[in-house]
Design a protein around this motif. Structure first.
Motif, PDB file in Angstrom:
ATOM      1  N   TYR A 171      -9.952  -4.079   0.851  1.00  0.00           N
ATOM      2  CA  TYR A 171     -10.911  -2.688   0.757  1.00  0.00           C
ATOM      3  C   TYR A 171     -12.421  -3.818   0.594  1.00  0.00           C
ATOM      4  CZ  TYR A 171     -13.559   1.197   0.375  1.00  0.00           C
ATOM      5  OH  TYR A 171     -15.157   1.978   0.176  1.00  0.00           O
ATOM      6  N   GLU A 216      -5.173   3.162   3.710  1.00  0.00           N
ATOM      7  CA  GLU A 216      -4.776   1.793   3.245  1.00  0.00           C
ATOM      8  C   GLU A 216      -3.854   1.237   4.692  1.00  0.00           C
ATOM      9  OE1 GLU A 216      -5.056   3.999  -1.569  1.00  0.00           O
ATOM     10  OE2 GLU A 216      -3.131   1.706  -0.678  1.00  0.00           O
ATOM     11  N   ALA A 236       0.876  -1.305  -0.120  1.00  0.00           N
ATOM     12  CA  ALA A 236       0.196  -0.028   0.287  1.00  0.00           C
ATOM     13  C   ALA A 236       0.493   1.022   0.091  1.00  0.00           C
ATOM     14  CB  ALA A 236      -1.412  -0.786   1.263  1.00  0.00           C
TER      15      ALA A 236
END
Lengths: 350, 138
Positions: free
Chosen positions: A46, A135, A31
């Motif tokens: 996600y 993230e 990320a």
């Protein structure tokens, strides 16, 4: 603990789901590196995320955030839940490097698989909260950590960013920092769902507690729905504890004696319950996602401008001669990047 | 910040009963000024704590500062724990004071580099860059 291969995205994803420490750590690095080839696996992360209670802690440097996070993490573990921690420290604006020292206060937490700590640098992000930090929260969420604590850099205006990244915002103040109330006046008061006065074993703590309580009851204009969503600042003149609204709590804690830590965890749980009961959680999730889309877009644009520095250099003569203005130059460059859905022209492939 | 290269991540640790942290702080500052992310653990850590931190932080290099003379006791344990965790790709660099023959021995055991107390900061930075590059980072 087996280690998935470094670049095997599928194995990493599997590892994250099983809460493999190495896999989680690597996924967060993916990320942070933001390479185009890791977009797919991060999209999968996600999809898996969205279950954890995300708590943001902010406060001026030295207010005791790291120490409080450590004490709180202990209490969360005792309550039978797991906790992921994202601790953010500032990058040097000159070298881009960073010294990440939050772990110094969190060391007794090691040796427990129910706790994962990751230190991250701001990397020059606007507002002190890097896209990658959010993230990283997703990765910890996808790994099944029940509660995620984000410890912000807590300098200047940056703490306002945390409002749009967490379900519950905790503002940490400490006695004896002198201009504490000034900082609160400057706007940090409105963002707190819970105020913590740390180091309450100190004799001057009561004054700080009284100050904050006093400010909260002065009929301060509260943001309507957590407020501050890019320019949409709706305020209403209501006392803090009106019907159905969250009553902002002041909790006094001492990591030294352990006082107030349990109460803080109870208050955090109560806030999560309040959000779930009132639909506030849904709203905050929306706000967070909206902010992330904007932050991601900013990231992409900033990268493209950097990667296409020669194009900007080509406009410099005109800019210096003031025949075009910075706005026109920006518009010209943006037009050349040709952003397309699904495959933006990412200039940073390496 | 340079977008084109991954930022090198280093964990700096003081392990065991060794309170001399001036050197490690100078190193931390030098590495930061060279654009690296430096996680510092603070004093009196155990090998297990340091290894777990290095793995969670996904660092390229684990730097252990030792001025206590306990290097032959501590470093092999760190190397063993890294191996057990499948994290032997994290390079271990030892800094501080030790007899030359111990340095030879530690390198045989798998330490990537020993940086003695008189190593100039620029040399530390370039050495770590080389090690990180040889391991696919930086």
């Amino acid at each position: 603990m087996s280690a998935p291969k470094k670049d095997d995205a599928k194995a990493l994803l599997k590892g994250v789901k099983k809460r493999n420490v190495r896999a989680i750590a690597r996924m967060i690095s993916l990320a942070e590196a933001a390479k185009p080839e890791s977009r797919d696996v991060l999209a999968e992360i996600y999809r898996l995320a969205g279950r954890a209670h995300v708590i943001g802690l902010t406060g001026v440097p030295g207010s005791g955030k790291s120490t409080l996070v450590k004490a709180l993490a202990d209490a969360i573990r005792v309550s039978g839940r797991t906790v992921g921690i994202v601790a953010i420290d500032p990058s040097s604006p000159f070298s881009g490097g960073a010294i990440l020292g939050d772990r110094i206060r969190m060391t007794d937490l090691t040796g427990d698989d129910g706790v994962f700590i990751r230190s991250m640098a701001t990397r020059g992000a606007m507002g002190g909260l890097a896209r990658a930090s959010l993230e990283a929260v997703d990765v910890l969420d996808a790994a099944g950590f029940d509660i995620i604590l984000i410890e912000t850099v807590g300098v200047g205006q940056d703490e306002v960013d945390i409002v749009q990244a967490a379900h519950t915002v905790v503002v940490v103040s400490a006695p004896g920092l002198g201009d504490e109330v000034q900082a609160i006046k400057a706007g940090i008061l409105e963002i707190a769902d819970i105020h913590v006065v740390s180091k309450c074993d100190r004799s001057d703590a009561n004054a700080t507690i009284a100050d904050i309580r006093g400010m909260l009851t002065l009929g301060i204009r509260m943001p309507k729905d957590h407020g501050l969503v890019h320019g949409k600042e709706e305020f209403e003149d209501k006392p803090p504890a009106a019907d159905g609204e969250w009553r902002v709590e002041v909790v006094a804690t001492s990591a030294e004696t352990g006082d107030g830590i349990g109460e803080l965890l109870d208050t955090l749980d109560a806030h999560a319950k309040h959000l779930n009961d009132t639909g506030g959680m849904e709203q905050r999730r929306r706000d967070i996602i909206e902010m992330r889309v904007i932050k991601t877009a900013e990231d992409i644009i900033r990268r493209d401008f950097k990667a296409n520095h020669d194009k900007l250099a080509g406009l410099m003569n005109e800019l210096m001669a003031r025949t075009i203005d910075p706005h026109q130059a920006a518009a010209t460059l943006l037009a050349t990047f040709k952003y397309k859905e699904g495959k933006y022209k990412d200039g940073c492939e390496d | 910040m340079n977008d084109k290269t991954k930022v090198i991540r280093v964990l700096l640790a003081k392990v065991g009963l060794d309170g001399h942290d001036r050197g490690v702080k100078v190193v931390a500052r030098s590495l930061r000024d060279a654009g690296m992310d430096v996680v510092y653990t603070g004093l009196h850590r155990t090998p297990a704590e340091v290894v777990q931190a290095a793995i969670q932080e996904d660092v390229d290099i684990l730097g252990v500062s030792l001025l206590s003379g306990a290097h032959m006791g501590i470093i092999p344990v760190i190397l063993k724990l890294l191996k057990e965790a499948g994290a032997e790709d994290i390079a271990v660099v030892v800094g501080g004071v030790m007899p030359d023959e111990d340095a030879v021995e530690l390198k045989k055991l798998g330490v990537a580099e020993i940086l003695f107390q008189d190593t100039p900061p620029e040399k530390i930075v370039s050495t770590l860059r080389q090690i990180a590059a040889s391991r696919g980072a930086g």
